[in-house]
Design a protein around this motif. Structure first.
Motif, PDB file in Angstrom:
ATOM      1  N   ALA A 173      -5.714   1.770  -0.738  1.00 14.71           N
ATOM      2  CA  ALA A 173      -6.721   1.725   0.329  1.00 14.71           C
ATOM      3  C   ALA A 173      -7.271   0.307   0.508  1.00 14.71           C
ATOM      4  CB  ALA A 173      -7.859   2.695   0.017  1.00 14.71           C
ATOM      5  N   LEU A 199      -4.770  -1.726   2.380  1.00 13.92           N
ATOM      6  CA  LEU A 199      -4.801  -1.406   3.812  1.00 13.92           C
ATOM      7  C   LEU A 199      -5.988  -2.059   4.510  1.00 13.92           C
ATOM      8  CD1 LEU A 199      -3.755   2.355   4.031  1.00 13.92           C
ATOM      9  CD2 LEU A 199      -2.552   0.371   4.982  1.00 13.92           C
ATOM     10  N   ALA A 247      -6.713   4.316  -4.653  1.00 17.43           N
ATOM     11  CA  ALA A 247      -7.850   3.449  -4.329  1.00 17.43           C
ATOM     12  C   ALA A 247      -7.378   2.022  -4.050  1.00 17.43           C
ATOM     13  CB  ALA A 247      -8.858   3.455  -5.476  1.00 17.43           C
ATOM     14  N   ALA A 259       0.840  -1.212   0.000  1.00 17.82           N
ATOM     15  CA  ALA A 259       0.000   0.000   0.000  1.00 17.82           C
ATOM     16  C   ALA A 259       0.867   1.251   0.000  1.00 17.82           C
ATOM     17  CB  ALA A 259      -0.937  -0.005   1.204  1.00 17.82           C
TER      18      ALA A 259
END
Length: 479
Positions: free
Chosen positions: A44, A47, A41, A18
């Protein structure tokens, strides 16, 4: 098996991905491209998956041998599966199998592509492709060994599972320090190549992408011509660094420790350089008349030899048009590969040397039955366990090679194309011969064949056994 610890390692790996996925966004800002939003995106998503996996902290931080192999294989599958998502989201590679093939080729430093028009990609995605080589070159888990709170024995089990070569030698007693030294050497060499390319006035973006691609011995270029449009000086710089990154990093550590005499006596490095020199001489002789001058002939031969034996995959000419002997020499180099402990792929020069020594020992034992000889490498006796592992590796390699060749043959391409495609992916090289030559790509293969070649790339990078262990039912049984 310590499943909580495997989830913990997988969680840290996705967090690292990430963070690394935000780097292409810098180029999205510099070149005013919108593709960076899709990388944010995807970061994210990485994560969120990471948080889900790390919901509970493991009580036991021990990573056993099998755990290390499984963790490494799962981490590489995970970063590949998510690393392909931005290509699909930006619609630059809308088909997920093709996008997965491209990013696995990047992370495993193979350099095999399904793209016809590389220059049609955004700068954001071009950097992500090339940077994936740098990430995978030294290894994701090797980097995490510097950060993660695991025991020394556990670190060694992870390092053995991810590091290329028949054995992992420790520079210093502490594995964390060992990993730090590896990355320091890796980074310094990368920066040196970048500076030299910038001095020759190569475009800064090209210089950066070529440097990280060379460091990982990957081969993704930013031009459709790969490296063919760069100047002679720039090609020589790339050639030297390709060969440099194919050398066992223990060699550089010994040099830093001022143990030059020990370094220059390393049999693997000497054998590696001898193979390169011999191949260049043979190619120059066999390709006489194909180039306007001797200098261009030597440069083309040296570049391709350096690119193929280190499994980098850059090209300056279409060696698919070279004489049959020249193509056969390159095919042999594909199988040999670079040194153990380098970022290069292939069988590794150390394995070839050990196999030749084993053959010589067997012949001598037949001629002199009462003689007792031990196989030595750099003055050290090679343990029987190492030789047993070597034999198992070769047998496994041949089985995977044969099965892969059989499956992709259903696509009805020529033996030259199929054989070199498997050789180029299993040895993490990139370009092969025939339809997968340096001026073509792998888009022609069916989805099933691409999945087989994806497996080959991952298996080749991880030394076969981590990927095979995932397919063993007993691996997932709980006591």
């Amino acid at each position: 098996m310590n499943y909580p610890m495997i989830r913990y390692i997988l969680s840290h790996t996705l967090r690292l991905e990430a963070a690394l996925m935000l780097l292409p966004c810098i180029f999205s800002v510099i070149f005013h491209e919108s593709e960076g939003l899709y990388y944010i995106a995807t970061a994210a998503i990485c994560l969120m998956v990471s948080v889900a996996l790390s919901s509970s902290k493991p009580k036991n931080f021990e990573v056993y041998n099998k755990d290390g192999f499984v963790a490494v294989a799962l981490c590489w599958l995970a970063i590949s599966a998510l690393g392909a998502v931005p290509f699909v989201m930006t619609k630059e590679i809308p088909n997920y199998i093709n996008a997965l093939f491209e990013i696995v080729s990047g992370f495993t430093t193979t350099g095999a592509s399904i793209l016809f028009n590389v220059e049609g990609l955004s700068h954001t995605s071009l950097f992500w492709r090339s940077f994936s080589h740098w990430i995978g070159g030294m290894g994701v888990l090797v980097f995490l060994l510097i950060l993660m709170p695991v025991k020394t024995g556990s670190r060694m089990n992870l390092m053995k599972a991810e590091s290329p070569g028949p054995s992992v030698s420790k520079f210093v007693p502490r594995v964390r320090e060992n990993a730090r030294i590896l990355y320091q050497i890796y980074l310094v060499l990368t920066v040196c190549e970048l500076i030299l390319l910038l001095i020759t006035r190569m475009n800064w973006f090209d210089a950066l992408c070529i440097s990280v691609g060379t460091a990982g011995t990957g081969g993704f270029g930013v031009l459709n011509s790969s490296c063919g449009d760069y100047t002679a000086v720039q090609q020589w710089i790339i050639t030297v660094f390709m060969i440099a990154f194919g050398i066992n990093f223990s060699f550089y550590y010994l040099i830093l420790c001022k143990k030059v005499k020990v370094a220059v006596k390393m049999q693997e490095v000497r054998g590696y350089l001898l193979i390169i020199f011999s191949a260049i001489v043979l190619l120059v002789w066999n390709n006489r008349g194909l180039f306007p001058g001797l200098g261009e002939n030597v440069r083309a031969a040296a570049f391709q030899v350096g690119s193929i034996i280190t499994t980098t995959g850059f090209s300056t000419v279409d060696f698919n048009q070279w004489p049959e002997l020249s193509k056969m020499i390159l095919l042999v180099l594909m199988l040999i590969g670079a040194c153990a402990g380098s970022t290069g792929g292939g069988m590794k020069v150390s394995r070839i040397i050990l196999m030749l020594k084993s053959v010589r020992k067997e012949v001598q034992s037949i001629a002199h039955p009462r003689s007792v000889k031990k196989i030595k490498m750099d003055g050290q006796v090679v343990e029987d366990e190492v030789l047993r592992t070597l034999n198992v590796f070769i047998i496994t390699y041949l089985i995977i090679f044969g099965i892969s060749l059989l499956i992709i043959s259903f696509d009805e391409f020529t033996l030259e194309t199929n054989f070199s495609a498997v050789a180029a992916t299993l040895n993490n090289i990139g370009p092969g011969l025939g339809l997968v030559g340096p001026t073509s790509n792998y888009i022609f293969f069916s989805p099933i064949s691409k999945i087989v070649l994806i497996f080959d790339m991952l298996a080749g990078r991880l030394e076969l056994f981590p990927m095979l262990l995932l397919m063993l039912p007993s691996t997932w049984k709980t006591k």
